[in-house]
Motif scaffolding. Sequence first.
Motif, short mmCIF file in Angstrom:
data_model
loop_
_atom_site.label_atom_id
_atom_site.label_comp_id
_atom_site.label_asym_id
_atom_site.label_seq_id
_atom_site.Cartn_x
_atom_site.Cartn_y
_atom_site.Cartn_z
N PHE A 137 0.83 -1.20 0.00
CA PHE A 137 0.00 0.00 0.00
C PHE A 137 0.88 1.26 0.00
O PHE A 137 0.65 2.18 -0.78
CB PHE A 137 -0.93 -0.01 1.22
N ALA A 138 1.88 1.30 0.85
CA ALA A 138 2.76 2.47 0.91
C ALA A 138 3.51 2.66 -0.41
O ALA A 138 3.65 3.78 -0.89
CB ALA A 138 3.75 2.33 2.07
N GLN A 139 3.96 1.56 -0.99
CA GLN A 139 4.68 1.65 -2.26
C GLN A 139 3.77 2.16 -3.38
O GLN A 139 4.15 3.02 -4.17
CB GLN A 139 5.28 0.30 -2.63
N GLU A 140 2.57 1.61 -3.45
CA GLU A 140 1.65 1.99 -4.53
C GLU A 140 1.15 3.43 -4.40
O GLU A 140 0.98 4.11 -5.40
CB GLU A 140 0.46 1.04 -4.57
N THR A 141 0.93 3.89 -3.17
CA THR A 141 0.43 5.25 -2.99
C THR A 141 1.55 6.28 -3.03
O THR A 141 1.29 7.46 -3.27
CB THR A 141 -0.33 5.40 -1.66
N GLY A 142 2.78 5.85 -2.76
CA GLY A 142 3.89 6.79 -2.74
C GLY A 142 3.85 7.75 -1.56
O GLY A 142 4.44 8.83 -1.60
N CYS A 143 3.16 7.37 -0.48
CA CYS A 143 3.02 8.27 0.66
C CYS A 143 4.33 8.41 1.45
O CYS A 143 4.54 9.41 2.13
CB CYS A 143 1.88 7.82 1.58
N ILE A 144 5.23 7.42 1.32
CA ILE A 144 6.52 7.47 2.00
C ILE A 144 7.60 7.66 0.95
O ILE A 144 7.72 6.86 0.02
CB ILE A 144 6.78 6.18 2.80
N ARG A 145 8.39 8.69 1.13
CA ARG A 145 9.53 8.93 0.22
C ARG A 145 10.77 8.17 0.68
O ARG A 145 11.49 7.62 -0.12
CB ARG A 145 9.82 10.41 0.12
N ARG A 146 11.00 8.19 1.99
CA ARG A 146 12.11 7.45 2.58
C ARG A 146 11.90 7.39 4.09
O ARG A 146 11.06 8.11 4.62
CB ARG A 146 13.46 8.09 2.25
N TYR A 147 12.65 6.52 4.74
CA TYR A 147 12.56 6.45 6.19
C TYR A 147 13.90 6.07 6.78
O TYR A 147 14.76 5.51 6.11
CB TYR A 147 11.45 5.51 6.66
#
Length: 101
Positions: free
Chosen positions: A81-91
Amino acid sequence: MITVHLRYEIDPAKLAEFTDYGQRWIRLVDKFGGAHHGYFMPSEGDSDEAFALFTFPSFAEYEKYRAAAAVDPECIEAVRFAQETGCIRRYERRFLSPVFE
């Protein structure tokens, strides 16, 4: 006891998606024996930073969680989900030992 501190660089236009992602992981960390202390979203200041904290009784218990999460369907779905939405750039992940009194 080990506390994991996560610093996220997020897409400020996708706060709803990141909130969804965080709510999933709160439950999942708890499911695998950790204690989640919440996600901390931007309010004032930088609009693209968020944080999370969760604790496990030991680093060994944290490693068990990581191994279990790697094959758990709900965890895999949360990452997807995070990958598909792109909500996280990096952590970034840090391990901390709390000090009380």
